[in-house]
Write a protein that holds these residues in place. Structure first.
Motif, PDB file in Angstrom:
ATOM      1  N   PRO A   1       0.856  -1.446  -0.125  1.00  0.00           N
ATOM      2  CA  PRO A   1      -0.164  -0.185  -0.067  1.00  0.00           C
ATOM      3  C   PRO A   1       0.762   1.306  -0.037  1.00  0.00           C
ATOM      4  N   ASN A   2       0.294   2.219  -0.662  1.00  0.00           N
ATOM      5  CA  ASN A   2       1.233   3.558  -0.795  1.00  0.00           C
ATOM      6  C   ASN A   2       2.716   3.536  -1.285  1.00  0.00           C
ATOM      7  N   ALA A   3       2.879   2.406  -2.158  1.00  0.00           N
ATOM      8  CA  ALA A   3       4.389   2.231  -2.474  1.00  0.00           C
ATOM      9  C   ALA A   3       4.776   3.593  -3.173  1.00  0.00           C
ATOM     10  N   GLY A   4       3.864   4.052  -3.928  1.00  0.00           N
ATOM     11  CA  GLY A   4       4.160   5.264  -4.870  1.00  0.00           C
ATOM     12  C   GLY A   4       4.924   6.046  -4.160  1.00  0.00           C
ATOM     13  N   PRO A   5       4.034   6.635  -3.156  1.00  0.00           N
ATOM     14  CA  PRO A   5       4.629   8.082  -2.144  1.00  0.00           C
ATOM     15  C   PRO A   5       5.890   7.585  -1.483  1.00  0.00           C
ATOM     16  N   ALA A   6       5.930   6.672  -1.103  1.00  0.00           N
ATOM     17  CA  ALA A   6       6.975   5.888  -0.457  1.00  0.00           C
ATOM     18  C   ALA A   6       8.225   6.040  -1.339  1.00  0.00           C
ATOM     19  N   LEU A   7       8.101   5.598  -2.544  1.00  0.00           N
ATOM     20  CA  LEU A   7       9.371   5.521  -3.406  1.00  0.00           C
ATOM     21  C   LEU A   7       9.660   6.999  -4.009  1.00  0.00           C
ATOM     22  N   LEU A   8       8.675   7.811  -4.070  1.00  0.00           N
ATOM     23  CA  LEU A   8       8.861   9.351  -4.495  1.00  0.00           C
ATOM     24  C   LEU A   8       9.537   9.857  -3.184  1.00  0.00           C
ATOM     25  N   SER A   9       9.219   9.572  -2.094  1.00  0.00           N
ATOM     26  CA  SER A   9      10.021  10.118  -0.804  1.00  0.00           C
ATOM     27  C   SER A   9      11.399   9.962  -0.907  1.00  0.00           C
ATOM     28  N   ASP A  10      11.523   8.307  -1.286  1.00  0.00           N
ATOM     29  CA  ASP A  10      13.039   8.200  -1.075  1.00  0.00           C
ATOM     30  C   ASP A  10      13.849   8.839  -2.327  1.00  0.00           C
ATOM     31  N   ALA A  11      13.338   8.894  -3.315  1.00  0.00           N
ATOM     32  CA  ALA A  11      13.937   9.416  -4.566  1.00  0.00           C
ATOM     33  C   ALA A  11      14.225  11.122  -4.505  1.00  0.00           C
ATOM     34  N   SER A  12      13.191  11.690  -3.820  1.00  0.00           N
ATOM     35  CA  SER A  12      13.478  13.029  -3.385  1.00  0.00           C
ATOM     36  C   SER A  12      14.317  13.351  -2.227  1.00  0.00           C
TER      37      SER A  12
END
Length: 430
Positions: free
Chosen positions: A277-288
């Protein structure tokens, strides 16, 4: 606040999240000491790296906690910082300013892949058995790191590894911490991992194994030597050597974070229908966080596997990530106290967390060799190569091979075939 972080569904409390966040902070705190030392050998200013590391952790952990509701700490990767210094700067002779710009470009590419949901799609098509293998493999890897940091396991030219010196003070302290923490957890004491660290630290200082802090409050070093250098170096990154470096940052960072997310979601019990769940925001946070860190002056970030120590202590939501950020903010002012959190203090937590994570392998269908072989390859190669990403890559290479051997090629998602070719090419040109 409770509603936003969904306390009721995840069956948690403020106390549980606080202790979980504090435990993760203590497990990660060594990074503030180690990262400046490693990057300092590349010629970077250690003081600036210290401040950049702390601010990057603060912002990255806030992002992943608020946007994805995950109990994860984001920080510079301890593998990629070594690659940055010893392979890129020292080995290839690339100036640290140019190498840092390579980190910036890799971070931008990460953000683009995250926004387009490419990273999320790849994680979600990984077969369930391989996800369990990733979680279990990381468990063995984390436990091995703990045993190594405690010097319970040491290198040996004849047998590769062997038992360490059990008369050594730091090793005895780590064993004491392991035993006392195990007793508390077996007796059902929540936060036993955190309490074990506190007790071990006190005992270590009493017996002179750990140096007492020389001060309580310290000055915050300036960011000026490293801040913003990536922008002036952008024209110098488009060379064959730097392109390989950028790809390596992408590859290792991608699958380190993927492995951590899978492990954390599995351990916290929030993996649903083989999806995170919510993998997209988690990955975007890591990238940012990687982009932010490169601008401030530090190597690529990753979602740290040490976060599983906090989960073992009770963390279940992103509120614990806010707690992590808060403690790292305080650490900027109380940096001398971090000297107490040595490797022998955090080692028992890593060993015990590894034991908890290894339990995930029970879900793997070991009776089917087409599943067992790729799963075992993934698990065993993580500690033996000392790399989560390498273990994942080798397991993903074996999975299509065993499926093709049975004529079940149509059951393999096309993305898995793309990864198969990509990983082979990576190992050939590494």
């Amino acid at each position: 606040m409770k509603n936003y972080f969904d306390f009721s569904t995840r069956q948690t409390t403020y106390k549980q999240e606080f202790i979980g966040g504090l435990t993760t902070f203590l497990s990660m705190a060594y990074i503030l000491v180690v990262n400046p030392i490693v990057l300092g050998e590349s010629g970077m200013d250690k003081g600036a790296v210290f401040t950049a590391t702390a601010i990057t952790i603060i912002l990255g952990s806030l992002l992943i906690g608020i946007l994805s509701n995950y109990p994860i700490g984001i920080a510079p990767s301890m593998g990629l910082n070594s690659f940055f210094t010893y392979s890129v700067v020292i080995g290839m002779g690339i100036p640290w300013q140019t190498a840092l710009t390579g980190v910036f470009v890799a971070g931008i590419l990460f953000v683009i892949l995250s926004v387009l949901k490419v990273r999320e799609k790849i994680i979600n098509v990984i077969p369930q058995d391989l996800k369990y293998a990733i979680a279990g493999g990381i468990g063995f890897f984390v436990a091995f790191i703990g045993l190594k940091n405690a010097k319970i396991i040491v290198g040996n030219e004849a047998t590769f590894v062997s038992l360490g010196d059990f008369t050594s003070g730091p090793t005895v302290l780590a064993l004491f911490g392991f035993i006392i923490t195990s007793i508390m957890l077996v007796r059902g004491i929540r936060g036993g991992i955190f309490y074990g660290m506190v007790i071990s630290s006190i005992v270590g200082m009493i017996f002179g194994i750990i140096d007492k802090p020389t001060a309580i409050i310290g000055n915050i070093p300036s960011l000026e030597p490293t801040f913003g250098v990536v922008f002036s170096e952008l024209p110098n990154v488009f060379t064959p050597d730097l392109i390989i470096v950028i790809f390596t940052f992408l590859f290792v960072g991608f699958f380190d974070t993927a492995g951590t997310l899978i492990a954390v979601a599995s351990q916290a019990g929030i993996l649903k229908d083989n999806k995170i769940p919510n993998a997209g925001p988690a990955l975007l946070s890591d990238a940012s966080a990687t982009v932010i860190g490169s601008v401030l002056g530090t190597s690529p970030t990753a979602s740290l596997i040490e976060s599983t120590a906090g989960i073992a202590a009770g963390a279940r939501t992103g509120f614990s990530s806010i707690v992590i950020s808060g403690f790292f903010f305080l650490a900027l002012f109380f940096s001398p106290l971090l000297s107490v959190v040595t490797s022998e203090i955090t080692a028992p937590a890593l060993i015990i967390v590894g034991a908890m994570m290894v339990a995930e392998v029970r879900h793997i269908d070991w009776t089917k060799l087409d599943i067992a072989i790729p799963a075992f390859t993934t698990i065993i190669m993580m500690p033996l190569t000392f790399s989560v990403a390498t273990g994942i890559a080798l397991g993903f290479i074996m999975y299509p091979v065993t499926m093709l051997a049975l004529g079940r090629h149509k059951e393999v998602h096309p993305i898995m075939y793309v990864l198969f070719v990509t990983f082979i090419a990576y190992f050939i040109y590494l």
